[in-house]
Structures are given as C-alpha cells and as structure tokens.
Design an enzyme around this catalytic site. Structure first.
Site, mmCIF file in Angstrom:
data_model
loop_
_atom_site.group_PDB
_atom_site.id
_atom_site.type_symbol
_atom_site.label_atom_id
_atom_site.label_comp_id
_atom_site.label_asym_id
_atom_site.label_seq_id
_atom_site.Cartn_x
_atom_site.Cartn_y
_atom_site.Cartn_z
ATOM 1 N N ASP A 95 -15.323 2.638 7.329
ATOM 2 C CA ASP A 95 -14.292 3.528 6.793
ATOM 3 C C ASP A 95 -14.801 4.294 5.582
ATOM 4 O O ASP A 95 -14.521 5.474 5.419
ATOM 5 C CB ASP A 95 -13.033 2.744 6.407
ATOM 6 N N LYS A 136 -8.807 -1.602 5.982
ATOM 7 C CA LYS A 136 -9.097 -2.167 4.658
ATOM 8 C C LYS A 136 -8.093 -3.263 4.297
ATOM 9 O O LYS A 136 -8.458 -4.294 3.743
ATOM 10 C CB LYS A 136 -9.066 -1.046 3.605
ATOM 11 N N SER A 169 -7.799 3.831 9.010
ATOM 12 C CA SER A 169 -8.524 3.755 7.741
ATOM 13 C C SER A 169 -7.791 2.826 6.773
ATOM 14 O O SER A 169 -8.380 1.893 6.195
ATOM 15 C CB SER A 169 -8.629 5.175 7.160
ATOM 16 N N ARG A 217 -14.714 12.771 6.680
ATOM 17 C CA ARG A 217 -13.451 13.465 7.011
ATOM 18 C C ARG A 217 -13.028 14.390 5.881
ATOM 19 O O ARG A 217 -12.510 15.481 6.109
ATOM 20 C CB ARG A 217 -12.344 12.429 7.283
ATOM 21 N N HIS A 235 0.847 -1.195 0.000
ATOM 22 C CA HIS A 235 0.000 0.000 0.000
ATOM 23 C C HIS A 235 0.877 1.238 0.000
ATOM 24 O O HIS A 235 1.806 1.345 0.796
ATOM 25 C CB HIS A 235 -0.908 0.024 1.236
HETATM 26 N N1 URA Z 1 -6.052 6.735 2.464
HETATM 27 C C1 URA Z 1 -7.006 6.064 3.135
HETATM 28 O O1 URA Z 1 -7.444 4.996 2.721
HETATM 29 N N2 URA Z 1 -7.462 6.584 4.276
HETATM 30 C C2 URA Z 1 -7.024 7.752 4.782
HETATM 31 O O2 URA Z 1 -7.481 8.163 5.817
HETATM 32 C C3 URA Z 1 -6.036 8.438 4.069
HETATM 33 C C4 URA Z 1 -5.554 7.897 2.906
#
Ligand code: URA
Length: 426
Positions: free
Chosen positions: A164, A190, A186, A171, A85
């Site tokens: 999320d 995932k 967050s 947000r 990621h």
């Molecule tokens: N990417 C995400 O998936 N979540 C965040 O809060 C910031 C970047």
C-alpha cells in the site's frame, strides 16, 4: 506463486474482465518486489478506477496487500482492542481526545496514524507540536504502551502493508487516488494488519472530505465494512458531515489545544459530540456498552490517560505549545448570521499559512492555522471577529486571505444547520 505477464493482467481489467485470485496475488506481490514496474501498476490502477472491481476482487486485493507485510499480534494485550479511522477532514482532531477517552473506559486503542497532505491535516503533525513527543515507536514499544497505558498514537511502521505504501504514492501522482476499491483496500489493509479486534470508521462527506457526495461516501463505507467483517474485525461506519470544519481550530498546535479543552470537559460542541458518538460506538463494538465516556471526560480520567500517553512518547503535556508571531483577526462587515464556513477553503487557507505540506517531504509549521470565532448558525454584528489567521511569516497571512474570506458567508436569515452524523452503516 506462478508468474503472469503484467500486460495480460492490465488487459483483463482494461477490457472490463474480472481478475482471478492468482492474478491479484501475483501482481500485488510482484509490484511490491519491483518485478512489476510503476508504469504497469499505473495502467492497472487506472483500469481499476475506470472499470471498478467486484466485491470478490476487492477482498482478494486487500488480502494480498495485508500479506505483503507483517500483521501485528495484539493477543498479549489483555483489554479488548478497538481503533477508529477517519477518511480525513478539516479540523478533524477527534483522534486526539478519543484515543485516551476510550482507553479510560476500559478498551485498548492502537492508533497508527499518518501525516497530512494537501488540505487535510495529519494526526502525527498535530501531536508533533507538543515539545519532545515522538511519532516513531518500535513494534515492541507500541505493544508495551498498549498493554500498560491502553492508548498509543504513532506512525505506522515500514513493514505494515508495504504494497500500500508503494501503491498509494503511485496513485497520488497518476490521478488514481479516487478509485473506491483502491481507497477501501488501502485503508482496510493497514487497519487489519495493525491487529485491532474492532474498528469504527468515520467516513466524511462534503467539501472538506475526500468523498464530496453522500452516494460515494456510502459506497466506500459499505465496502470497508464488508472488508473488515470478512477479516473478523467487527467494523461499523458512520457517515459524518464535513462541509464545515470540525470545531474552531484548524492547524497543528491550535488543534492540540482544542483537544486538551475537550479532555478538560469543555471544547466546541461539535467536537465533543463526535468524540462521544465515536467513543460509544467503539465501546459497544468491544462489548463495553455500559461504559460512560461522558463521565470519563467530566471526571478527568480521560485527561489522565492523555497525559500518560503523551509522556510515554517523550512529550511534555505541560509545555507551552508553539505560538504564532503573526496573527490577523478578520471581522464581520455586516450584521446577520454566519451561513457557511466552507471546509475545503479553510483547509486550503490553513495550508497556505504553513500548517500543511504540498509534498511528503515538506516541513509543517506547528504554530500556523485558522481559528474560527463564529460557526454556521451563529449571529454576528458588524465588527465582531469572524476568524483569525496565524502564521510565522506575514507573507503567509497575505497568501491565505483570499481563501479564508471566500470560505465565510453571512446571510440575513439564520441558515439550516445540518446534523453532524448523517448515517450509520454496519
Ligand atoms: N487514505 C488511505 O490510507 N488510502 C487511500 O487510498 C485514501 C486515503
């Protein structure tokens, strides 16, 4: 789950207190179900941004977000699973060559990716410039492709960490994206829900990144590594440079073309370097330290997996990519060295050209983007091409000129070029 008053949870955090496990479980679940209102969650997110969270709170918050949806079971995949990621940057197309490369070396790579918003591009937008390619797979298609091809890049389903999905949108419009506990939970909710066995994080630092300072990037990286480890996902993080765009291409089709160059054994040195560094980390994380990703790029095995992966999702790897009708080449007005190419400004220029979106529902142009002919450290003579702007309409070129011009500086002496990998955490 016992009930609380949302206002008491907000007050606890507002006053600098520590939320209990039961409060966290309740508020995340109640917000996902619509029992806690958006305005209450906004206030709580702002309190978290201002007051922070303890490691225990972050771990529980992440667990509650995972529990809000389904957790994929990849136990039917015989190869070890590992994902990467990136926190996002300009010209960051690494997922495209990396996923088939790591699969060609013996691991399985489940890549649930997103779309771009603002100045950073999204992996799915890039791949959608390949004629026929589709991002949406069912869970069954996803696991079948992972078993058979070893590589999947697709959109995350609605059922993965729905808390999320809802909270991130909130947000985005309440000035609370930048809270490190919320970013870490967050991302990791995932990735953990996706079911991967190991994870390599590429945490970007610099003007084109989320985290502008090394100190913040380090804290985010440490927090995410702790969360992964606590959930039995072998997790390491690299801190990497994002003051300059990665590679030469910034956009959608242009980034696919550059990724294919890398898979063909060529491509810009920085993209190749980061792809190989991340591939080695991923292979070590799953117990394949002797795999040779450099060789898999050279001998065409990574390209073979790319072609199979693209075809498996309806794409034609041989189809010509969309080309922009409007192209403007900008040339150097003096001799010297390129001293900086500011990633943020180039990202904004690419966005103005049509490669990115301002709102989630906006379409993107596959053909638009910026192609850099010179990178920091390169010598230039008057009249040499510095970069080109590509768009579908001439007005877009006009709109992007000022940002692109402000991004590139020329000095008389060669600049110091910073190393790509700043540190490793984990
Ligand atoms: N990417 C995400 O998936 N979540 C965040 O809060 C910031 C970047």
């Amino acid at each position: 789950m016992s009930g609380f008053a949302a206002v008491d949870v907000i007050r606890t955090k507002r006053d600098g207190g520590v939320l209990s496990d039961a409060q966290i479980d309740w508020v995340v679940d109640a917000y996902t179900r619509g029992v806690v209102a958006d305005e209450q969650m906004s206030a709580l997110a702002m309190a978290i941004l201002l007051r922070g969270m303890t490691p225990g709170e972050i771990a529980r918050w992440t667990a509650a977000m995972i529990a809000s949806g389904e957790r994929l079971d990849l136990s039917g995949v015989s190869r070890p699973t590992v994902d990467k990621h990136s926190t996002g940057g300009v010209g960051d197309k690494i997922t495209l060559p990396l996923t088939p490369l790591v699969a060609a070396c013996g691991a399985a790579v489940p890549q649930l990716s997103g779309r771009g918003l603002g100045h950073t591009g999204g992996t799915l937008d890039k791949l959608e410039s390949i004629p026929g390619w589709r991002a949406a797979l069912t869970t069954e298609e996803f696991t079948a492709q992972l078993r058979e091809v070893g590589a999947v890049i697709c959109a995350a389903g609605e059922r993965l960490a729905p808390a999320d999905r809802k909270l991130y949108a909130l947000r985005d419009v309440t000035g609370t994206v930048e809270a490190i506990p919320l970013i870490a939970s967050s991302i990791m909710s995932k990735k953990i829900a996706e079911g991967t066995g190991a994870l390599v994080l590429d945490v970007k630092v610099g003007s084109g990144a989320f985290m502008k300072s090394e100190e913040d990037a380090r804290e985010l990286a440490r927090t995410m590594v702790e969360l992964g480890t606590a959930h039995d996902v072998r997790t390491v993080a690299l801190l990497t440079e994002m003051s300059t765009p990665l590679g030469r291409a910034v956009g959608n089709a242009v980034e696919v073309a550059e990724s294919v160059e890398v898979l063909a054994g060529g491509g810009p040195a920085d993209v190749v370097e980061l792809t190989l560094v991340l591939a080695r980390e991923m292979l070590v994380a799953v117990g394949l330290p002797d795999a040779d990703p450099e060789r898999a790029l050279r001998d065409g095995r990574a390209m073979d997996v790319w072609r199979t992966m693209i075809r498996a999702q309806g794409g034609d790897p041989d189809a010509p990519l969309p080309a922009a009708p409007e192209v403007e080449v900008v040339r150097a007005d003096r001799d010297g060295y390129v001293s900086a190419v500011d990633a943020y400004r180039i990202g904004i220029a690419a966005w103005r050209l049509g490669a990115g979106r301002a709102r989630k529902e906006d379409p993107v142009s596959a053909a638009a983007g910026v192609v850099l002919h010179r990178k920091p450290g390169d010598p230039v003579r008057v009249g040499d091409p510095l970069y080109e702007l590509r768009a579908e309409e001439p007005e877009r070129i006009a709109a992007a000129r000022a940002d692109a011009a402000a991004a590139v500086s020329i000095s008389t002496d060669p600049p110091e070029v910073r190393p790509l990998v700043i540190d490793r955490i984990g």
